[in-house]
Design a protein around this motif. Sequence first.
Motif, PDB file in Angstrom:
ATOM      1  N   ASP A 120    -102.259 104.055 -96.238  1.00  0.00           N
ATOM      2  CA  ASP A 120    -102.088 105.248 -95.403  1.00  0.00           C
ATOM      3  C   ASP A 120    -100.681 105.189 -94.822  1.00  0.00           C
ATOM      4  OD1 ASP A 120    -101.947 107.164 -93.448  1.00  0.00           O
ATOM      5  OD2 ASP A 120    -103.695 106.474 -92.308  1.00  0.00           O
ATOM      6  N   GLU A 121     -99.811 106.000 -95.408  1.00  0.00           N
ATOM      7  CA  GLU A 121     -98.397 105.927 -95.009  1.00  0.00           C
ATOM      8  C   GLU A 121     -98.143 106.412 -93.596  1.00  0.00           C
ATOM      9  OE1 GLU A 121     -96.404 108.061 -98.096  1.00  0.00           O
ATOM     10  OE2 GLU A 121     -96.962 106.530 -99.577  1.00  0.00           O
ATOM     11  N   THR A 122     -99.139 107.085 -93.014  1.00  0.00           N
ATOM     12  CA  THR A 122     -98.903 107.641 -91.673  1.00  0.00           C
ATOM     13  C   THR A 122     -99.337 106.674 -90.567  1.00  0.00           C
ATOM     14  OG1 THR A 122    -101.064 108.707 -91.546  1.00  0.00           O
ATOM     15  CG2 THR A 122     -99.303 109.974 -92.592  1.00  0.00           C
ATOM     16  N   THR A 123     -99.932 105.554 -90.941  1.00  0.00           N
ATOM     17  CA  THR A 123    -100.400 104.596 -89.926  1.00  0.00           C
ATOM     18  C   THR A 123     -99.745 103.241 -90.168  1.00  0.00           C
ATOM     19  OG1 THR A 123    -102.553 105.709 -89.909  1.00  0.00           O
ATOM     20  CG2 THR A 123    -102.478 103.519 -88.925  1.00  0.00           C
ATOM     21  N   PRO A 124     -99.071 102.673 -89.163  1.00  0.00           N
ATOM     22  CA  PRO A 124     -98.491 101.334 -89.363  1.00  0.00           C
ATOM     23  C   PRO A 124     -99.589 100.341 -89.758  1.00  0.00           C
ATOM     24  CG  PRO A 124     -97.735 102.309 -87.298  1.00  0.00           C
ATOM     25  CD  PRO A 124     -98.823 103.204 -87.821  1.00  0.00           C
ATOM     26  N   ILE A 125     -99.301  99.539 -90.763  1.00  0.00           N
ATOM     27  CA  ILE A 125    -100.334  98.616 -91.265  1.00  0.00           C
ATOM     28  C   ILE A 125    -100.775  97.641 -90.174  1.00  0.00           C
ATOM     29  CG2 ILE A 125     -98.724  96.897 -92.248  1.00  0.00           C
ATOM     30  CD1 ILE A 125    -102.023  98.114 -93.868  1.00  0.00           C
ATOM     31  N   ALA A 126     -99.865  97.313 -89.247  1.00  0.00           N
ATOM     32  CA  ALA A 126    -100.233  96.383 -88.164  1.00  0.00           C
ATOM     33  C   ALA A 126    -101.359  96.980 -87.314  1.00  0.00           C
ATOM     34  CB  ALA A 126     -99.010  96.081 -87.294  1.00  0.00           C
ATOM     35  N   ASP A 127    -101.341  98.308 -87.120  1.00  0.00           N
ATOM     36  CA  ASP A 127    -102.388  98.950 -86.317  1.00  0.00           C
ATOM     37  C   ASP A 127    -103.740  98.868 -87.032  1.00  0.00           C
ATOM     38  OD1 ASP A 127    -100.239  99.537 -84.769  1.00  0.00           O
ATOM     39  OD2 ASP A 127    -100.381 101.730 -84.940  1.00  0.00           O
ATOM     40  N   THR A 128    -103.715  99.128 -88.345  1.00  0.00           N
ATOM     41  CA  THR A 128    -104.956  99.050 -89.130  1.00  0.00           C
ATOM     42  C   THR A 128    -105.497  97.622 -89.097  1.00  0.00           C
ATOM     43  OG1 THR A 128    -104.074 100.756 -90.588  1.00  0.00           O
ATOM     44  CG2 THR A 128    -105.934  99.463 -91.430  1.00  0.00           C
ATOM     45  N   LEU A 129    -104.598  96.656 -89.292  1.00  0.00           N
ATOM     46  CA  LEU A 129    -105.022  95.250 -89.291  1.00  0.00           C
ATOM     47  C   LEU A 129    -105.605  94.863 -87.932  1.00  0.00           C
ATOM     48  CD1 LEU A 129    -102.049  93.746 -91.323  1.00  0.00           C
ATOM     49  CD2 LEU A 129    -104.475  93.607 -91.972  1.00  0.00           C
ATOM     50  N   GLY A 130    -105.054  95.424 -86.872  1.00  0.00           N
ATOM     51  CA  GLY A 130    -105.570  95.124 -85.535  1.00  0.00           C
ATOM     52  C   GLY A 130    -107.022  95.581 -85.403  1.00  0.00           C
ATOM     53  N   ALA A 131    -107.295  96.798 -85.907  1.00  0.00           N
ATOM     54  CA  ALA A 131    -108.663  97.328 -85.825  1.00  0.00           C
ATOM     55  C   ALA A 131    -109.608  96.505 -86.696  1.00  0.00           C
ATOM     56  CB  ALA A 131    -108.664  98.791 -86.278  1.00  0.00           C
ATOM     57  N   LEU A 132    -109.126  96.109 -87.861  1.00  0.00           N
ATOM     58  CA  LEU A 132    -109.962  95.297 -88.760  1.00  0.00           C
ATOM     59  C   LEU A 132    -110.228  93.925 -88.139  1.00  0.00           C
ATOM     60  CD1 LEU A 132    -108.330  96.308 -92.167  1.00  0.00           C
ATOM     61  CD2 LEU A 132    -110.698  96.773 -91.460  1.00  0.00           C
ATOM     62  N   ASP A 133    -109.211  93.377 -87.492  1.00  0.00           N
ATOM     63  CA  ASP A 133    -109.364  92.066 -86.854  1.00  0.00           C
ATOM     64  C   ASP A 133    -110.466  92.111 -85.790  1.00  0.00           C
ATOM     65  OD1 ASP A 133    -108.436  89.302 -86.381  1.00  0.00           O
ATOM     66  OD2 ASP A 133    -107.851  90.110 -84.425  1.00  0.00           O
ATOM     67  N   GLU A 134    -110.510  93.217 -85.043  1.00  0.00           N
ATOM     68  CA  GLU A 134    -111.571  93.350 -84.023  1.00  0.00           C
ATOM     69  C   GLU A 134    -112.951  93.311 -84.666  1.00  0.00           C
ATOM     70  OE1 GLU A 134    -111.289  96.783 -81.523  1.00  0.00           O
ATOM     71  OE2 GLU A 134    -109.244  96.287 -80.904  1.00  0.00           O
ATOM     72  N   LEU A 135    -113.079  94.008 -85.810  1.00  0.00           N
ATOM     73  CA  LEU A 135    -114.386  94.035 -86.496  1.00  0.00           C
ATOM     74  C   LEU A 135    -114.767  92.640 -86.977  1.00  0.00           C
ATOM     75  CD1 LEU A 135    -113.946  97.337 -88.568  1.00  0.00           C
ATOM     76  CD2 LEU A 135    -115.500  96.998 -86.637  1.00  0.00           C
ATOM     77  N   VAL A 136    -113.756  91.878 -87.423  1.00  0.00           N
ATOM     78  CA  VAL A 136    -114.023  90.507 -87.880  1.00  0.00           C
ATOM     79  C   VAL A 136    -114.482  89.658 -86.695  1.00  0.00           C
ATOM     80  CG1 VAL A 136    -112.973  88.408 -88.836  1.00  0.00           C
ATOM     81  CG2 VAL A 136    -112.422  90.648 -89.840  1.00  0.00           C
ATOM     82  N   ARG A 137    -113.768  89.802 -85.582  1.00  0.00           N
ATOM     83  CA  ARG A 137    -114.133  89.011 -84.388  1.00  0.00           C
ATOM     84  C   ARG A 137    -115.532  89.331 -83.904  1.00  0.00           C
ATOM     85  NH1 ARG A 137    -109.629  86.579 -81.956  1.00  0.00           N
ATOM     86  NH2 ARG A 137    -107.713  87.231 -82.999  1.00  0.00           N
ATOM     87  N   GLU A 138    -115.944  90.590 -84.079  1.00  0.00           N
ATOM     88  CA  GLU A 138    -117.287  90.993 -83.638  1.00  0.00           C
ATOM     89  C   GLU A 138    -118.366  90.599 -84.642  1.00  0.00           C
ATOM     90  OE1 GLU A 138    -117.041  95.230 -82.943  1.00  0.00           O
ATOM     91  OE2 GLU A 138    -115.305  94.939 -81.638  1.00  0.00           O
ATOM     92  N   GLY A 139    -117.957  90.071 -85.774  1.00  0.00           N
ATOM     93  CA  GLY A 139    -118.941  89.649 -86.785  1.00  0.00           C
ATOM     94  C   GLY A 139    -119.450  90.793 -87.652  1.00  0.00           C
ATOM     95  N   LYS A 140    -118.855  91.988 -87.495  1.00  0.00           N
ATOM     96  CA  LYS A 140    -119.320  93.126 -88.303  1.00  0.00           C
ATOM     97  C   LYS A 140    -118.730  93.105 -89.705  1.00  0.00           C
ATOM     98  CE  LYS A 140    -120.434  96.088 -84.467  1.00  0.00           C
ATOM     99  NZ  LYS A 140    -120.115  97.201 -83.612  1.00  0.00           N
ATOM    100  N   VAL A 141    -117.630  92.393 -89.847  1.00  0.00           N
ATOM    101  CA  VAL A 141    -116.947  92.266 -91.136  1.00  0.00           C
ATOM    102  C   VAL A 141    -116.599  90.792 -91.308  1.00  0.00           C
ATOM    103  CG1 VAL A 141    -114.729  92.761 -92.258  1.00  0.00           C
ATOM    104  CG2 VAL A 141    -116.003  94.614 -91.158  1.00  0.00           C
ATOM    105  N   ARG A 142    -116.813  90.273 -92.529  1.00  0.00           N
ATOM    106  CA  ARG A 142    -116.497  88.839 -92.722  1.00  0.00           C
ATOM    107  C   ARG A 142    -115.069  88.632 -93.222  1.00  0.00           C
ATOM    108  NH1 ARG A 142    -120.989  86.320 -96.231  1.00  0.00           N
ATOM    109  NH2 ARG A 142    -119.937  84.361 -95.740  1.00  0.00           N
ATOM    110  N   GLU A 143    -114.662  89.405 -94.218  1.00  0.00           N
ATOM    111  CA  GLU A 143    -113.296  89.293 -94.740  1.00  0.00           C
ATOM    112  C   GLU A 143    -112.754  90.699 -94.966  1.00  0.00           C
ATOM    113  OE1 GLU A 143    -111.601  86.636 -94.861  1.00  0.00           O
ATOM    114  OE2 GLU A 143    -112.795  84.918 -95.524  1.00  0.00           O
ATOM    115  N   ILE A 144    -111.443  90.823 -94.989  1.00  0.00           N
ATOM    116  CA  ILE A 144    -110.846  92.139 -95.239  1.00  0.00           C
ATOM    117  C   ILE A 144    -109.957  92.090 -96.482  1.00  0.00           C
ATOM    118  CG2 ILE A 144    -110.984  92.856 -92.829  1.00  0.00           C
ATOM    119  CD1 ILE A 144    -107.937  92.309 -92.611  1.00  0.00           C
TER     120      ILE A 144
END
Length: 305
Positions: A120-144
């Motif tokens: 998604d060229e309109t969203t900095p990848i660091a922002d997306t990774l931040g949101a994914l990291d939260e999901l990993v920390r919450e145990g909702k996602v194991r790997e990205i």
Amino acid sequence: METRRVGSLGVSVVGLGCNNFGGRLDEERTRAVIDAALGEGITLFDTADNYGNTRSEEFLGRILEGRRDGVVLATKFGGWREDLGREGGARPEYVREAAEASLRRLRTDRIDLYQLHTPDETTPIADTLGALDELVREGKVREIGCSNFTAAELRQADGAARASGGARFVSVQNELNLLATDDVDDGLSKAARLGMAYIPYFPLASGLLAGKFRRGEPLPAGTRVAGWPAERRDEQLTDATWDRIEELTRFAEERGHSLLELAFAWLLTKEPVASVIAGATAPEQVAANVAASRWRPPASEIAYP
Ligand code: NAP
């Protein structure tokens, strides 16, 4: 069945691509394919929130109920959404919304591999990774993981994850097969250098590498390729494509193997391919694919094609 690593996950080297489910296959036929896959020892199921306009995830959720713990569920977000008339994208708020919706449809409390379907060229990848990291920390996602990323995009994403210290993409899913080899020198080699797993999509070129199509003969009825609009058929089924299919078939047969076996072997001998997620429309195809995957020549023997 042999397993390989995708980050901390162990996945079967033959996976099941789930993009026929809820589109060309209704729930009953989907169940037959999934049951066959489980029976063959396949553990990796690759779907996306937009396959079958969300029905692929819904079918998987119902059909895998009670068998969830034995499988590795990979899904994706951010791709084309029929209902929105655009790509979902990768904004942080959307990442969470999409993950919660996939969890509900899949009837599970965790997604094993959560992949960004397309950059998604309109969203900095660091922002997306931040949101994914939260999901990993919450145990909702194991790997990205990510998909349709170039080498440059992989490098950028990896740099951003390392800088933040959060979750990093452990896999990339890009198009790679014996009729589409461009990514060998791009995403595949970059994934190897970054220590990521690689998951090739369209591994059988939508069935063209299954050995069931012949130049000059009618396309077998009911196949995906036969159902392509005429424009797409003309674009894909060129003389050059038929030349290549015939050349590859000869190459395989000279070694006592089939085109289907060559399609699997060519991918499975490439570092760092983790799993070949072939799609299937019938239980027999699943069995044929697992059997075909057993030919493992040394990479040097099949380096040419
Ligand atoms: P594919 O694996 O290249 O081809 C699957 C098709 O090949 C099947 O639908 C079936 O078609 C035919 N087939 C499979 N095994 C066969 C066998 N043993 N004998 C005869 N025919 C056989 O294409 P795909 O399913 O589109 O791709 C695999 C997976 O990659 C998808 O399911 C999806 O999970 C993923 N994918 C990801 C992206 C992305 O952007 N990340 C894009 C595309 C796909 P018939 O209909 O002819 O029976």
